[in-house]
Motif scaffolding. Structure first.
Motif, PDB file in Angstrom:
ATOM      1  N   UNK A  40      44.983  35.065  39.028  1.00  0.00           N
ATOM      2  CA  UNK A  40      46.250  34.344  39.065  1.00  0.00           C
ATOM      3  C   UNK A  40      46.088  32.835  39.101  1.00  0.00           C
ATOM      4  N   UNK A  41      44.856  32.329  39.059  1.00  0.00           N
ATOM      5  CA  UNK A  41      44.636  30.881  39.071  1.00  0.00           C
ATOM      6  C   UNK A  41      44.978  30.293  37.710  1.00  0.00           C
ATOM      7  N   UNK A  42      45.518  29.075  37.741  1.00  0.00           N
ATOM      8  CA  UNK A  42      45.871  28.392  36.508  1.00  0.00           C
ATOM      9  C   UNK A  42      44.906  27.250  36.260  1.00  0.00           C
ATOM     10  N   UNK A  43      44.585  27.043  34.985  1.00  0.00           N
ATOM     11  CA  UNK A  43      43.639  25.998  34.588  1.00  0.00           C
ATOM     12  C   UNK A  43      44.298  25.070  33.575  1.00  0.00           C
ATOM     13  N   UNK A  44      44.023  23.789  33.707  1.00  0.00           N
ATOM     14  CA  UNK A  44      44.536  22.756  32.802  1.00  0.00           C
ATOM     15  C   UNK A  44      43.372  22.252  31.959  1.00  0.00           C
ATOM     16  N   UNK A  45      43.502  22.318  30.630  1.00  0.00           N
ATOM     17  CA  UNK A  45      42.435  21.892  29.723  1.00  0.00           C
ATOM     18  C   UNK A  45      42.427  20.370  29.651  1.00  0.00           C
ATOM     19  N   UNK A  91      38.706  19.086  42.957  1.00  0.00           N
ATOM     20  CA  UNK A  91      39.314  18.689  41.693  1.00  0.00           C
ATOM     21  C   UNK A  91      38.327  18.408  40.583  1.00  0.00           C
ATOM     22  N   UNK A  92      37.083  18.847  40.727  1.00  0.00           N
ATOM     23  CA  UNK A  92      36.081  18.592  39.683  1.00  0.00           C
ATOM     24  C   UNK A  92      36.324  19.480  38.468  1.00  0.00           C
ATOM     25  N   UNK A  93      35.736  19.084  37.367  1.00  0.00           N
ATOM     26  CA  UNK A  93      35.917  19.818  36.118  1.00  0.00           C
ATOM     27  C   UNK A  93      35.025  21.051  36.077  1.00  0.00           C
ATOM     28  N   UNK A  94      35.499  22.076  35.395  1.00  0.00           N
ATOM     29  CA  UNK A  94      34.782  23.334  35.243  1.00  0.00           C
ATOM     30  C   UNK A  94      34.582  23.580  33.757  1.00  0.00           C
ATOM     31  N   UNK A 144      41.475  24.438  46.664  1.00  0.00           N
ATOM     32  CA  UNK A 144      41.034  25.736  46.159  1.00  0.00           C
ATOM     33  C   UNK A 144      39.826  25.592  45.248  1.00  0.00           C
ATOM     34  N   UNK A 145      39.072  26.674  45.160  1.00  0.00           N
ATOM     35  CA  UNK A 145      37.920  26.732  44.266  1.00  0.00           C
ATOM     36  C   UNK A 145      38.097  27.935  43.344  1.00  0.00           C
ATOM     37  N   UNK A 146      37.361  27.947  42.260  1.00  0.00           N
ATOM     38  CA  UNK A 146      37.461  28.997  41.259  1.00  0.00           C
ATOM     39  C   UNK A 146      36.932  30.307  41.821  1.00  0.00           C
ATOM     40  N   UNK A 147      37.715  31.363  41.674  1.00  0.00           N
ATOM     41  CA  UNK A 147      37.273  32.708  42.040  1.00  0.00           C
ATOM     42  C   UNK A 147      36.539  33.273  40.835  1.00  0.00           C
ATOM     43  N   UNK A 148      35.234  33.289  40.887  1.00  0.00           N
ATOM     44  CA  UNK A 148      34.420  33.700  39.735  1.00  0.00           C
ATOM     45  C   UNK A 148      34.462  35.197  39.465  1.00  0.00           C
ATOM     46  N   UNK A 190      44.650  24.019  38.738  1.00  0.00           N
ATOM     47  CA  UNK A 190      45.931  23.452  39.140  1.00  0.00           C
ATOM     48  C   UNK A 190      46.140  23.809  40.601  1.00  0.00           C
ATOM     49  N   UNK A 191      46.230  22.771  41.448  1.00  0.00           N
ATOM     50  CA  UNK A 191      46.327  22.957  42.890  1.00  0.00           C
ATOM     51  C   UNK A 191      47.043  21.753  43.488  1.00  0.00           C
TER      52      UNK A 191
END
Length: 148
Positions: free
Chosen positions: A111-116, A87-90, A141-145, A135-136
């Motif tokens: 398809x990953x969703x991000x919350x600003x 849940x860390x910030x990116x 889950x981790x970011x698929x770069x 959003x998980x």
């Protein structure tokens, strides 16, 4: 309360045709559906069948018709360094100031969703930093770069 809109403000913009709000939103692409919904603040409802009819809205529910060919796709200016584990910030870098605080966007390729989680920060003329969280359900889950 400088951003609060009243009936008078919208009547100046739209006259007696509030159903033209979609046209106004296309003229100003920085006005998102979220911004316009919050700006309305249950002010009025225009019925296009009645020439002079306005009714108060008793709920906080608004329905928008979105034409998908007007949705702007913002490319990444750089691949994020962080992966958002636990849940860390990116920090995501975009070439323009588009995503704002409390908005949600989807990375099209993964398809990953991000919350600003904070307001955008300008790093250079064509580099804007946006802090997001994935959003998980359980922070697994981790970011698929590859999609960035």
């Amino acid at each position: 309360m400088g951003d609060t809109r009243t009936y008078e403000d919208f009547s100046k913009f739209l006259g007696e045709r509030p159903h033209r709000l979609g046209v106004v939103s296309r003229l100003y692409p920085e006005l998102t559906a979220t911004f316009l919904t919050e700006a309305l603040r249950n002010i009025f409802y225009g019925d296009t069948k009645k020439a002079t009819g306005f009714q108060n809205i008793d709920s906080t529910y608004f329905e928008w018709e979105v034409e998908t060919n007007y949705i702007k796709r913002i490319p990444f200016a750089a691949v994020p360094v962080e992966d958002g584990a636990d849940g860390s910030e990116i920090e995501m870098i975009f070439p323009e100031n588009y995503y704002q605080l409390h908005e949600i966007f989807k990375i099209e390729k993964t398809g990953q969703q991000c919350f600003v989680v904070s307001r955008p920060t300008r790093k250079a003329d064509n580099m804007w930093s946006v802090m997001v969280r994935l959003i998980d359900d359980d922070y697994s889950s981790i970011l698929d770069k590859d999609g960035c």
